[in-house]
Design an enzyme around this catalytic site. Structure first.
Site, PDB file in Angstrom:
ATOM      1  N   LYS A   1      47.158  86.452  66.879  1.00  0.00           N
ATOM      2  CA  LYS A   1      48.239  85.462  66.703  1.00  0.00           C
ATOM      3  C   LYS A   1      47.773  84.097  67.146  1.00  0.00           C
ATOM      4  O   LYS A   1      47.018  83.987  68.100  1.00  0.00           O
ATOM      5  CB  LYS A   1      49.406  85.832  67.619  1.00  0.00           C
TER       6      LYS A   1
ATOM      7  N   LYS B   1      54.727  96.796  82.145  1.00  0.00           N
ATOM      8  CA  LYS B   1      53.632  96.573  81.192  1.00  0.00           C
ATOM      9  C   LYS B   1      52.325  96.892  81.921  1.00  0.00           C
ATOM     10  O   LYS B   1      52.031  96.300  82.955  1.00  0.00           O
ATOM     11  CB  LYS B   1      53.687  95.111  80.729  1.00  0.00           C
TER      12      LYS B   1
ATOM     13  N   GLU C   1      49.757 102.251  70.746  1.00  0.00           N
ATOM     14  CA  GLU C   1      50.148 101.708  72.066  1.00  0.00           C
ATOM     15  C   GLU C   1      51.664 101.715  72.277  1.00  0.00           C
ATOM     16  O   GLU C   1      52.437 101.844  71.319  1.00  0.00           O
ATOM     17  CB  GLU C   1      49.598 100.286  72.244  1.00  0.00           C
TER      18      GLU C   1
HETATM   19  N1  PSU Z   1      50.208  90.639  70.654  1.00  0.00           N
HETATM   20  C1  PSU Z   1      51.082  91.002  69.701  1.00  0.00           C
HETATM   21  N2  PSU Z   1      51.935  92.022  69.947  1.00  0.00           N
HETATM   22  C2  PSU Z   1      51.926  92.709  71.127  1.00  0.00           C
HETATM   23  C3  PSU Z   1      50.969  92.324  72.118  1.00  0.00           C
HETATM   24  C4  PSU Z   1      50.142  91.287  71.840  1.00  0.00           C
HETATM   25  O1  PSU Z   1      51.095  90.406  68.644  1.00  0.00           O
HETATM   26  O2  PSU Z   1      52.728  93.643  71.314  1.00  0.00           O
HETATM   27  C5  PSU Z   1      50.901  93.101  73.403  1.00  0.00           C
HETATM   28  C6  PSU Z   1      49.787  94.163  73.321  1.00  0.00           C
HETATM   29  O3  PSU Z   1      50.188  95.284  74.074  1.00  0.00           O
HETATM   30  C7  PSU Z   1      48.616  93.475  73.992  1.00  0.00           C
HETATM   31  C8  PSU Z   1      49.328  92.704  75.077  1.00  0.00           C
HETATM   32  O4  PSU Z   1      47.657  94.356  74.515  1.00  0.00           O
HETATM   33  O5  PSU Z   1      50.520  92.225  74.464  1.00  0.00           O
HETATM   34  C9  PSU Z   1      48.484  91.586  75.615  1.00  0.00           C
HETATM   35  O6  PSU Z   1      49.100  91.068  76.743  1.00  0.00           O
HETATM   36  P1  PSU Z   1      48.312  89.992  77.646  1.00  0.00           P
HETATM   37  O7  PSU Z   1      48.175  88.793  76.759  1.00  0.00           O
HETATM   38  O8  PSU Z   1      49.213  89.771  78.814  1.00  0.00           O
HETATM   39  O9  PSU Z   1      47.000  90.602  77.984  1.00  0.00           O
END
Ligand code: PSU
Ligand code: MN
Length: 305
Positions: A159, A86, A24
């Site tokens: 996390k 994003k 990604e």
């Molecule tokens: N969690 C991490 N590192 C990241 C992300 C999440 O530990 O880089 C990034 C990934 O691209 C994931 C996105 O798909 O954040 C999720 O964002 P949201 O919670 O806004 O869906």
């Protein structure tokens, strides 16, 4: 998919039946600071190659979903950082139309991988059910994507910026297989344990590939989550990192940070509050996931033949 642009190297790998690992780009733009993000993205590609697979980093560029980026394109994303859009599933049409630079989240990368017929994707952490989601409804689109798109994702678990038990419940509801590599505990990204047990422990890349192959040959739609705990020597101390995560979440609440900005805010605050200590774990676990991902991709290719 007519808006797809596959790099010559990835196209050649496909023609030759080589294993490919999707990667990604939000982790590059929004997940780590420059220049560590650039350095890590390039190291991850090398780690995939060392295991006999071809890396395919995915991003939106010039109105196309690009599968397989050049070093210059990775550099561009890394330098631009959070000024890059994003892109999750819902954002794809807007960014294709504007021809802006778009960094794909887990959800959007899974879609790009599926369009390019790449069934395996390695990253650091996925999005999930945020703490307090019963009030905010903040549940990452990554989970819904895992439910419907046929791509397996290797991550270091989830996390604890998220509600881990709720995230696992959501995945169960949506029929997403969750497997933990060589551990009895579901990992929490920076740490090898989260307090949740691994319901399905797997011991080898071959076993994981066989499970994925079985799922898809049964016609079961959707992806799978492969949780790969951070190597012990690179793990953070649990109470230390939990304290920092709690502080980052409190700051986000006080500053009314929400929506797509929340996860990047938390990631960068954790990195700042830990004075870069969390970044070391982060880099090492991503490399560890790239290696496992490549092994699974190679085993999957063998099964397909
Ligand atoms: N969690 C991490 N590192 C990241 C992300 C999440 O530990 O880089 C990034 C990934 O691209 C994931 C996105 O798909 O954040 C999720 O964002 P949201 O919670 O806004 O869906
Ligand atoms: Mn969200």
């Amino acid at each position: 998919m007519q808006h797809l642009s596959i790099s010559p190297e990835v196209a050649a790998a496909q023609a030759e039946g080589k294993a490919i690992v999707a990667l990604e780009s939000t982790i590059i733009s929004h997940g780590m600071p420059y220049p560590k993000n650039r350095e890590t993205a390039l190291k991850v590609e090398v780690a995939v190659r060392d295991q006999g697979a071809i890396p395919a980093t995915i991003a939106l560029m010039n109105g196309k979903v690009k599968v397989g980026l050049s070093i210059d394109e990775i550099e561009q994303l890394a330098k631009a950082g959070t000024s890059v859009t994003k892109v999750s599933r819902r954002d794809i049409p807007f960014v294709l139309r504007s021809k802006a630079l778009g960094a794909t989240t887990v959800a959007a990368t899974m879609l790009g991988a599926q369009w390019a017929n790449v069934p395996l994707f390695a990253t650091g952490g996925i999005g999930g059910v945020h703490r307090g989601a019963e009030q905010t409804f903040d549940i990452s689109a990554d989970l819904q994507e895992l439910a419907q798109t046929n791509v397996a994702v290797v991550s270091a678990g989830v996390k604890s910026i998220l509600d881990i038990p709720a995230t696992l419940e959501y995945l169960e509801t949506h029929g997403v297989p969750v497997m933990v590599y060589q551990s009895d505990h579901f990992p929490a990204f920076y740490t090898r344990e989260s307090g949740e047990r691994a319901e399905n422990k797997v011991t080898s890349a071959q076993e994981i590939a066989e499970l994925l192959h079985l799922k898809w040959t049964c016609g079961l739609q959707g992806g799978a989550l492969i949780a790969n705990p951070v190597p012990e020597i690179h793990a953070c101390e649990r109470t230390y990192i939990e304290g920092i995560i709690d502080k980052a979440i409190t700051e986000a609440e006080q500053q009314h940070i929400k929506g797509k900005a929340l996860t990047p805010f938390l990631l960068s605050r954790i990195e700042q509050l830990s004075k870069g200590q969390s970044l070391v774990s982060n880099i090492e676990l991503v490399l560890n996931n790239a290696r496992l991902g490549a092994k699974i991709a190679v085993a999957l290719k063998r099964l397909e033949k």
